[in-house]
Design a protein around this motif. Sequence first.
Motif, PDB file in Angstrom:
ATOM      1  N   LEU A 162       0.842  -1.196   0.000  1.00  0.00           N
ATOM      2  CA  LEU A 162       0.000   0.000   0.000  1.00  0.00           C
ATOM      3  C   LEU A 162       0.879   1.248   0.000  1.00  0.00           C
ATOM      4  O   LEU A 162       1.624   1.491   0.943  1.00  0.00           O
ATOM      5  CB  LEU A 162      -0.908   0.006   1.234  1.00  0.00           C
ATOM      6  CG  LEU A 162      -1.892   1.165   1.345  1.00  0.00           C
ATOM      7  CD1 LEU A 162      -2.939   1.084   0.223  1.00  0.00           C
ATOM      8  CD2 LEU A 162      -2.590   1.157   2.705  1.00  0.00           C
ATOM      9  N   LEU A 163       0.801   2.013  -1.076  1.00  0.00           N
ATOM     10  CA  LEU A 163       1.540   3.266  -1.180  1.00  0.00           C
ATOM     11  C   LEU A 163       0.647   4.402  -0.685  1.00  0.00           C
ATOM     12  O   LEU A 163      -0.442   4.616  -1.216  1.00  0.00           O
ATOM     13  CB  LEU A 163       1.975   3.526  -2.621  1.00  0.00           C
ATOM     14  CG  LEU A 163       2.743   4.828  -2.861  1.00  0.00           C
ATOM     15  CD1 LEU A 163       4.075   4.816  -2.141  1.00  0.00           C
ATOM     16  CD2 LEU A 163       2.942   5.065  -4.362  1.00  0.00           C
ATOM     17  N   VAL A 164       1.129   5.123   0.319  1.00  0.00           N
ATOM     18  CA  VAL A 164       0.354   6.203   0.924  1.00  0.00           C
ATOM     19  C   VAL A 164       1.119   7.516   0.746  1.00  0.00           C
ATOM     20  O   VAL A 164       2.295   7.610   1.121  1.00  0.00           O
ATOM     21  CB  VAL A 164       0.114   5.930   2.425  1.00  0.00           C
ATOM     22  CG1 VAL A 164      -0.628   7.094   3.064  1.00  0.00           C
ATOM     23  CG2 VAL A 164      -0.670   4.642   2.602  1.00  0.00           C
ATOM     24  N   THR A 165       0.468   8.506   0.158  1.00  0.00           N
ATOM     25  CA  THR A 165       1.082   9.811  -0.045  1.00  0.00           C
ATOM     26  C   THR A 165       0.263  10.874   0.682  1.00  0.00           C
ATOM     27  O   THR A 165      -0.955  10.942   0.512  1.00  0.00           O
ATOM     28  CB  THR A 165       1.167  10.161  -1.550  1.00  0.00           C
ATOM     29  OG1 THR A 165       1.941   9.168  -2.214  1.00  0.00           O
ATOM     30  CG2 THR A 165       1.816  11.527  -1.753  1.00  0.00           C
ATOM     31  N   TYR A 166       0.951  11.688   1.473  1.00  0.00           N
ATOM     32  CA  TYR A 166       0.295  12.754   2.231  1.00  0.00           C
ATOM     33  C   TYR A 166       0.446  14.054   1.447  1.00  0.00           C
ATOM     34  O   TYR A 166       1.510  14.670   1.444  1.00  0.00           O
ATOM     35  CB  TYR A 166       0.913  12.868   3.622  1.00  0.00           C
ATOM     36  CG  TYR A 166       0.716  11.615   4.434  1.00  0.00           C
ATOM     37  CD1 TYR A 166      -0.402  11.450   5.242  1.00  0.00           C
ATOM     38  CD2 TYR A 166       1.630  10.562   4.355  1.00  0.00           C
ATOM     39  CE1 TYR A 166      -0.602  10.281   5.959  1.00  0.00           C
ATOM     40  CE2 TYR A 166       1.429   9.395   5.069  1.00  0.00           C
ATOM     41  CZ  TYR A 166       0.313   9.264   5.872  1.00  0.00           C
ATOM     42  OH  TYR A 166       0.124   8.103   6.570  1.00  0.00           O
ATOM     43  N   THR A 167      -0.615  14.458   0.775  1.00  0.00           N
ATOM     44  CA  THR A 167      -0.546  15.627  -0.099  1.00  0.00           C
ATOM     45  C   THR A 167      -0.728  16.931   0.654  1.00  0.00           C
ATOM     46  O   THR A 167      -0.436  18.004   0.122  1.00  0.00           O
ATOM     47  CB  THR A 167      -1.617  15.541  -1.201  1.00  0.00           C
ATOM     48  OG1 THR A 167      -2.924  15.565  -0.596  1.00  0.00           O
ATOM     49  CG2 THR A 167      -1.461  14.264  -2.006  1.00  0.00           C
ATOM     50  N   SER A 168      -1.216  16.868   1.890  1.00  0.00           N
ATOM     51  CA  SER A 168      -1.429  18.089   2.674  1.00  0.00           C
ATOM     52  C   SER A 168      -1.405  17.726   4.152  1.00  0.00           C
ATOM     53  O   SER A 168      -1.436  16.559   4.532  1.00  0.00           O
ATOM     54  CB  SER A 168      -2.767  18.745   2.317  1.00  0.00           C
ATOM     55  OG  SER A 168      -3.844  17.870   2.641  1.00  0.00           O
ATOM     56  N   GLY A 169      -1.343  18.767   4.986  1.00  0.00           N
ATOM     57  CA  GLY A 169      -1.362  18.564   6.429  1.00  0.00           C
ATOM     58  C   GLY A 169      -0.010  18.155   6.971  1.00  0.00           C
ATOM     59  O   GLY A 169       0.930  17.862   6.234  1.00  0.00           O
ATOM     60  N   GLY A 170       0.104  18.133   8.312  1.00  0.00           N
ATOM     61  CA  GLY A 170       1.351  17.750   8.955  1.00  0.00           C
ATOM     62  C   GLY A 170       2.451  18.759   8.699  1.00  0.00           C
ATOM     63  O   GLY A 170       2.220  19.886   8.248  1.00  0.00           O
ATOM     64  N   SER A 171       3.702  18.344   8.950  1.00  0.00           N
ATOM     65  CA  SER A 171       4.839  19.241   8.782  1.00  0.00           C
ATOM     66  C   SER A 171       5.569  19.034   7.466  1.00  0.00           C
ATOM     67  O   SER A 171       6.329  19.889   7.026  1.00  0.00           O
ATOM     68  CB  SER A 171       5.832  19.046   9.949  1.00  0.00           C
ATOM     69  OG  SER A 171       5.217  19.338  11.187  1.00  0.00           O
ATOM     70  N   THR A 172       5.353  17.876   6.823  1.00  0.00           N
ATOM     71  CA  THR A 172       6.076  17.580   5.574  1.00  0.00           C
ATOM     72  C   THR A 172       5.134  16.999   4.530  1.00  0.00           C
ATOM     73  O   THR A 172       5.223  15.823   4.182  1.00  0.00           O
ATOM     74  CB  THR A 172       7.238  16.596   5.829  1.00  0.00           C
ATOM     75  OG1 THR A 172       6.714  15.435   6.502  1.00  0.00           O
ATOM     76  CG2 THR A 172       8.318  17.224   6.679  1.00  0.00           C
ATOM     77  N   PRO A 173       4.198  17.816   4.006  1.00  0.00           N
ATOM     78  CA  PRO A 173       3.304  17.313   2.959  1.00  0.00           C
ATOM     79  C   PRO A 173       4.096  16.904   1.732  1.00  0.00           C
ATOM     80  O   PRO A 173       5.105  17.527   1.386  1.00  0.00           O
ATOM     81  CB  PRO A 173       2.395  18.517   2.666  1.00  0.00           C
ATOM     82  CG  PRO A 173       3.140  19.711   3.167  1.00  0.00           C
ATOM     83  CD  PRO A 173       3.939  19.225   4.332  1.00  0.00           C
ATOM     84  N   GLY A 174       3.635  15.832   1.068  1.00  0.00           N
ATOM     85  CA  GLY A 174       4.322  15.312  -0.108  1.00  0.00           C
ATOM     86  C   GLY A 174       5.091  14.040   0.163  1.00  0.00           C
ATOM     87  O   GLY A 174       5.495  13.350  -0.775  1.00  0.00           O
ATOM     88  N   ASP A 175       5.292  13.699   1.436  1.00  0.00           N
ATOM     89  CA  ASP A 175       5.996  12.467   1.781  1.00  0.00           C
ATOM     90  C   ASP A 175       5.154  11.253   1.414  1.00  0.00           C
ATOM     91  O   ASP A 175       3.928  11.277   1.491  1.00  0.00           O
ATOM     92  CB  ASP A 175       6.312  12.421   3.276  1.00  0.00           C
ATOM     93  CG  ASP A 175       7.425  13.391   3.668  1.00  0.00           C
ATOM     94  OD1 ASP A 175       8.030  13.997   2.765  1.00  0.00           O
ATOM     95  OD2 ASP A 175       7.687  13.537   4.873  1.00  0.00           O
ATOM     96  N   SER A 176       5.835  10.173   1.011  1.00  0.00           N
ATOM     97  CA  SER A 176       5.160   8.931   0.639  1.00  0.00           C
ATOM     98  C   SER A 176       5.782   7.757   1.373  1.00  0.00           C
ATOM     99  O   SER A 176       6.992   7.734   1.633  1.00  0.00           O
ATOM    100  CB  SER A 176       5.271   8.681  -0.875  1.00  0.00           C
ATOM    101  OG  SER A 176       4.563   9.659  -1.612  1.00  0.00           O
ATOM    102  N   TYR A 177       4.933   6.772   1.692  1.00  0.00           N
ATOM    103  CA  TYR A 177       5.376   5.569   2.398  1.00  0.00           C
ATOM    104  C   TYR A 177       4.732   4.360   1.737  1.00  0.00           C
ATOM    105  O   TYR A 177       3.543   4.374   1.414  1.00  0.00           O
ATOM    106  CB  TYR A 177       4.953   5.608   3.874  1.00  0.00           C
ATOM    107  CG  TYR A 177       5.524   6.777   4.629  1.00  0.00           C
ATOM    108  CD1 TYR A 177       6.682   6.649   5.394  1.00  0.00           C
ATOM    109  CD2 TYR A 177       4.909   8.027   4.576  1.00  0.00           C
ATOM    110  CE1 TYR A 177       7.207   7.725   6.080  1.00  0.00           C
ATOM    111  CE2 TYR A 177       5.432   9.120   5.253  1.00  0.00           C
ATOM    112  CZ  TYR A 177       6.580   8.958   6.002  1.00  0.00           C
ATOM    113  OH  TYR A 177       7.105  10.034   6.686  1.00  0.00           O
ATOM    114  N   LEU A 178       5.535   3.312   1.547  1.00  0.00           N
ATOM    115  CA  LEU A 178       5.024   2.064   1.001  1.00  0.00           C
ATOM    116  C   LEU A 178       4.960   1.050   2.139  1.00  0.00           C
ATOM    117  O   LEU A 178       5.985   0.624   2.669  1.00  0.00           O
ATOM    118  CB  LEU A 178       5.935   1.549  -0.116  1.00  0.00           C
ATOM    119  CG  LEU A 178       5.448   0.296  -0.847  1.00  0.00           C
ATOM    120  CD1 LEU A 178       4.147   0.580  -1.603  1.00  0.00           C
ATOM    121  CD2 LEU A 178       6.524  -0.214  -1.816  1.00  0.00           C
TER     122      LEU A 178
END
Length: 212
Positions: A166-182
């Motif tokens: 499952l690839l999860v990308t945080y496009t907004s919110g938090g301190s580092t938007p744009g980070d992705s985790y598999l």
Amino acid sequence: MAKKSRLRKTLKIIGGVIVFFTLPTLLLFGFMYFKYNEDLPTGEQGVAADQLATKMLNALNEEAYLNTDYIEWTFKNRHQYKWYKSKNTCEVSWESFTVILDLENQQHSKVFVLEQEYNGIEKQDYINKAEGYFNNDSFWLVAPYKVFDAGVERRLVKTEDQKNALLVTYTSGGSTPGDSYLWHLDQDGKPKSFQMWVEILPIEGLEATWEN
């Protein structure tokens, strides 16, 4: 002439010391980069990705997490947290500082220094620091439960061994938007390891587990 000779010798020694300490570091980084650096996988958004995310949440008993009002933990023996989930506040402590962080309205947050309430010119700086600590440290605690948060994109990725990840990308919110985790999952859907494509790391796709 003797002074120039001594200067050259000193510069050579300084240069040798710099090379001695930096060259192994550069070689190690180069080895790590070429061995572990990976491009961000693409994956497919849609029903299949959401079903895999739901399977993970069921395996982690999301209902129990949602019904938990209070969580207390320490991160790296440096930051202490008392998170009142139902009130949407968190007590963040480090060194001699404590911030009662209002997660809904930052302006209502309170700062204490040596257990005395502080309202000086640096108050907002301490609040911002506490919020940054909370965003980072709570993420590592509860990241799998955030897959359906607003601004989160989910993708189904087929790994080299043809397993679903499952690839999860945080496009907004938090301190580092744009980070992705598999998230790599076991047969039951529980996360067993994760790969990171994050702003803070120069090597993309590094894999880690929760062991130790």
